[in-house]
Design an enzyme around this catalytic site. Structure first.
Site, PDB file in Angstrom:
ATOM      1  N   HIS A  45       9.688 -12.213  -1.220  1.00 12.05           N
ATOM      2  CA  HIS A  45       9.202 -10.863  -0.635  1.00 12.05           C
ATOM      3  C   HIS A  45       7.856 -11.064   0.062  1.00 12.05           C
ATOM      4  CE1 HIS A  45      12.096  -8.389  -2.441  1.00 12.05           C
ATOM      5  NE2 HIS A  45      11.804  -8.870  -3.703  1.00 12.05           N
ATOM      6  N   LEU A  53       3.395   0.788  20.053  1.00 17.93           N
ATOM      7  CA  LEU A  53       4.469   0.903  19.032  1.00 17.93           C
ATOM      8  C   LEU A  53       4.275   1.689  17.802  1.00 17.93           C
ATOM      9  CD1 LEU A  53       7.078  -0.732  18.223  1.00 17.93           C
ATOM     10  CD2 LEU A  53       5.503  -2.267  16.966  1.00 17.93           C
ATOM     11  N   ASP A  85      16.975  -7.422   4.436  1.00 23.71           N
ATOM     12  CA  ASP A  85      17.625  -7.692   3.028  1.00 23.71           C
ATOM     13  C   ASP A  85      17.731  -9.333   2.881  1.00 23.71           C
ATOM     14  OD1 ASP A  85      19.106  -7.576   0.774  1.00 23.71           O
ATOM     15  OD2 ASP A  85      20.938  -7.469   1.695  1.00 23.71           O
TER      16      ASP A  85
END
Length: 248
Positions: free
Chosen positions: A42, A136, A25
């Site tokens: 963004h 991962l 956020d």
């Protein structure tokens, strides 16, 4: 506990974190504070994702799940939504080679039906390309909402009951778990939310029932691997009782 000086695995952690989920956020706010368009934030946030993914294995993480776009984010302006979708597509295209080279498996959770077919194709392509890797496990939640996920899972179970494949008394919490988007993922040990907000925002409500939470004031574009390392170190001091009593 002293903060780690690098992004290496936290020293002295009493409890190991293997799966971290992050509510990323603050991208728009980060850009607005600098007088820039929200999409700049963004794009900066996408760059930060690359850094965190690169650092995660050295921090001892095997699973990393990030909240990129919620079912509620469609309420944003058309310009911002289209810009976000373009950023997602660009990220997949540009990161495919590197993720494969670093043995990172990438997959997506959420309802894909509303996404552009070209984006869906890119998503399926990188999932197939990285399916064999496990250094991962990196998962992106896109057009994801916890309530929507549970609703879709419940419909699937109801269909199975209606078809005579499952009896109501056979339904357990594991039944629902197996019908979620995350059926083959472990539950998160730790959920982190950046930007100072303290809401869970419909992110993994079923899966995070017993996760630890950490809220940081840092906006996502400023969230560094070093800060992640410090949070993981703090996690090592927590007692996870899962409803029980330590030492009982």
């Amino acid at each position: 506990m002293a903060a780690p000086s690098s992004t290496s695995a936290p020293a002295g952690s009493g409890r190991k974190v293997e799966h971290v989920a992050i509510i990323m956020d603050g991208n728009g706010r980060w850009a607005t504070e600098r007088g820039w368009p929200r999409l700049v934030g963004h794009r900066k946030g996408a760059e930060r994702v690359k850094e965190i993914v690169r650092a995660a294995p050295d921090l001892g993480l095997r699973w990393l799940t990030v909240y990129a776009f919620s079912t509620e984010n469609w309420k944003r302006s058309t310009e911002e939504v289209l810009g976000l979708m373009a950023i997602f597509a660009r990220y997949i295209e540009r990161e495919a080679d590197r993720l494969a080279a670093e043995s990172v498996r990438m997959r997506f959770i959420g309802d894909r039906s509303r996404l552009d077919p070209k984006l869906q194709k890119l998503m399926a392509g990188i999932e197939a390309r990285t399916a064999a890797y496990d250094r991962l496990n990196f998962t992106i939640a896109i057009n994801y909402g916890g309530r929507d996920e549970i609703t879709r899972a419940t419909r699937d179970i109801a269909r199975a009951v209606a078809a005579g494949l499952l009896r109501p008394e056979q339904i357990t919490d594991q039944t629902l778990t197996q019908h979620l988007d995350t059926a083959d993922l472990p539950d998160p040990d730790l959920v982190i939310r950046t930007s100072g907000e303290t809401r869970t925002s419909n992110f993994l409500p079923w899966q995070a029932a017993y996760a630890e939470y950490e809220f940081t004031d840092t906006l996502w574009p400023d969230f560094t691997p070093a800060e992640l390392g410090r949070i993981l170190s703090r996690f090592g001091t927590r007692e996870r009782r899962f409803g029980g009593v330590v030492g009982a």
